[in-house]
Design a protein around this motif. Structure first.
Motif, short mmCIF file in Angstrom:
data_model
loop_
_atom_site.label_atom_id
_atom_site.label_comp_id
_atom_site.label_asym_id
_atom_site.label_seq_id
_atom_site.Cartn_x
_atom_site.Cartn_y
_atom_site.Cartn_z
N LYS A 157 -8.53 3.05 0.41
CA LYS A 157 -9.26 4.17 -0.18
C LYS A 157 -9.26 5.35 0.77
CE LYS A 157 -13.73 4.11 -0.16
NZ LYS A 157 -15.13 3.78 -0.47
N GLU A 158 -9.45 5.08 2.06
CA GLU A 158 -9.49 6.15 3.06
C GLU A 158 -8.13 6.85 3.16
OE1 GLU A 158 -10.80 3.12 3.48
OE2 GLU A 158 -12.87 3.86 3.26
N ASP A 159 -7.03 6.06 3.05
CA ASP A 159 -5.70 6.66 3.09
C ASP A 159 -5.50 7.63 1.92
OD1 ASP A 159 -4.86 5.24 5.37
OD2 ASP A 159 -4.27 3.51 4.16
N TRP A 160 -5.88 7.20 0.72
CA TRP A 160 -5.71 8.05 -0.45
C TRP A 160 -6.59 9.28 -0.38
CZ3 TRP A 160 -1.56 7.71 -3.07
CH2 TRP A 160 -0.91 6.48 -3.25
N LYS A 161 -7.79 9.11 0.13
CA LYS A 161 -8.68 10.27 0.27
C LYS A 161 -8.09 11.28 1.24
CE LYS A 161 -13.11 10.03 0.40
NZ LYS A 161 -14.50 9.71 0.77
N ARG A 162 -7.52 10.78 2.33
CA ARG A 162 -6.92 11.68 3.32
C ARG A 162 -5.75 12.45 2.71
NH1 ARG A 162 -2.45 11.06 6.19
NH2 ARG A 162 -2.31 8.84 5.67
N LEU A 163 -4.89 11.74 1.98
CA LEU A 163 -3.74 12.39 1.37
C LEU A 163 -4.14 13.37 0.28
CD1 LEU A 163 -1.28 9.36 1.13
CD2 LEU A 163 -1.11 11.33 2.66
N THR A 164 -5.09 12.96 -0.56
CA THR A 164 -5.55 13.84 -1.64
C THR A 164 -6.20 15.09 -1.09
OG1 THR A 164 -5.90 11.92 -3.08
CG2 THR A 164 -6.99 13.97 -3.70
#
Length: 252
Positions: A157-164
């Motif tokens: 979830k943290e990876d996707w939040k960072r990318l988004t």
């Protein structure tokens, strides 16, 4: 007969700021001024603007456009011949890479191992799985699809939040340039386009300049993608496309 800068902008489909910029750099200076000092363009100026926009549509940087129009020793046909060769070669490559480009755009929508609550938290009202079946059916056998799947399958979830959040920041950075009237082929806009390309390379899969150019075309060709950028700021989809194209030409 002469025309105001607003009339010329409307005729040509460009912004007043763009005409001011062309005047400031000496590319298109109006032939006259009103008693109040306002710019007035005549038919000769309109002919020159038409030529400028023609070369710009072919991807020529503004400095090369100025050379083509003003240097009596320059052969416009030779420049056009070279540009035609570059465009022809690029068309072939872009056709081959179209599937990979769309996969790049859709990569973050695939293989997301998040709960419904986490997806909502990360993507808001956007459904990241909306086109998953379509993408897999069309490009599931491509190397780009497999690369994006491999790289994103383990994202948290943290990876996707960072990318988004990173993409959103770049989109808003480009929108700010648009709002300020900065031309899409300016160094500032091209630099943000390059940031965008490198961000995708880091987060999803390798995106060459040719692939990035094709991706930019999709921003205006596919209404689903266009809507994403128009929601941030009207005109952003085309502005992104133009900045990406200019950056691609710069790196030919």
């Amino acid at each position: 007969m002469s025309y105001s800068v607003g009339q010329v902008a409307e005729f040509a489909g460009v912004t007043v700021r763009t005409l001011h910029h062309y005047d400031a750099i000496g590319l298109l200076s109006p032939s006259g001024r009103s008693h109040a000092g306002h710019r007035r363009y005549d038919d000769t100026d309109l002919d020159r603007l038409q030529q400028i926009l023609f070369y710009r549509e072919l991807g020529f940087p503004l400095d090369q456009v100025a050379t083509l129009l003003d240097d009596p020793h320059t052969d416009p046909r030779e420049h056009l011949r070279r540009q035609h060769e570059l465009l022809s070669a690029r068309i072939v490559r872009l056709q081959e890479m179209a599937a990979a480009v769309e996969t790049a755009m859709e990569a973050r929508k695939m293989g997301i191992n998040l709960t419904p609550e986490e997806k909502f938290e990360v993507f808001g009202d956007h459904d990241p799985d909306q086109y998953a079946e379509e993408v897999q059916e069309r490009w599931g056998n491509t190397d780009a699809y497999r690369e994006s799947q491999r790289r994103t399958a383990g994202y948290t979830k943290e990876d996707w939040k960072r990318l988004t959040e990173g993409l959103d920041a770049l989109h808003h950075k480009m929108a700010d340039l648009l709002a300020a009237g900065v031309p899409a082929d300016s160094t500032d806009a091209m630099d943000v386009a390059e940031e965008h390309r490198l961000f995708m390379c880091d987060g999803y899969l390798h995106v060459s300049h040719e692939m990035h150019t094709c991706l930019g075309e999709m921003y205006v060709a596919d209404e689903r993608f266009t809507a994403v950028y128009e929601k941030i700021r009207p005109g952003l989809a085309a502005y992104m496309r133009d900045a990406i194209l200019a950056n691609g030409v710069r790196n030919v």
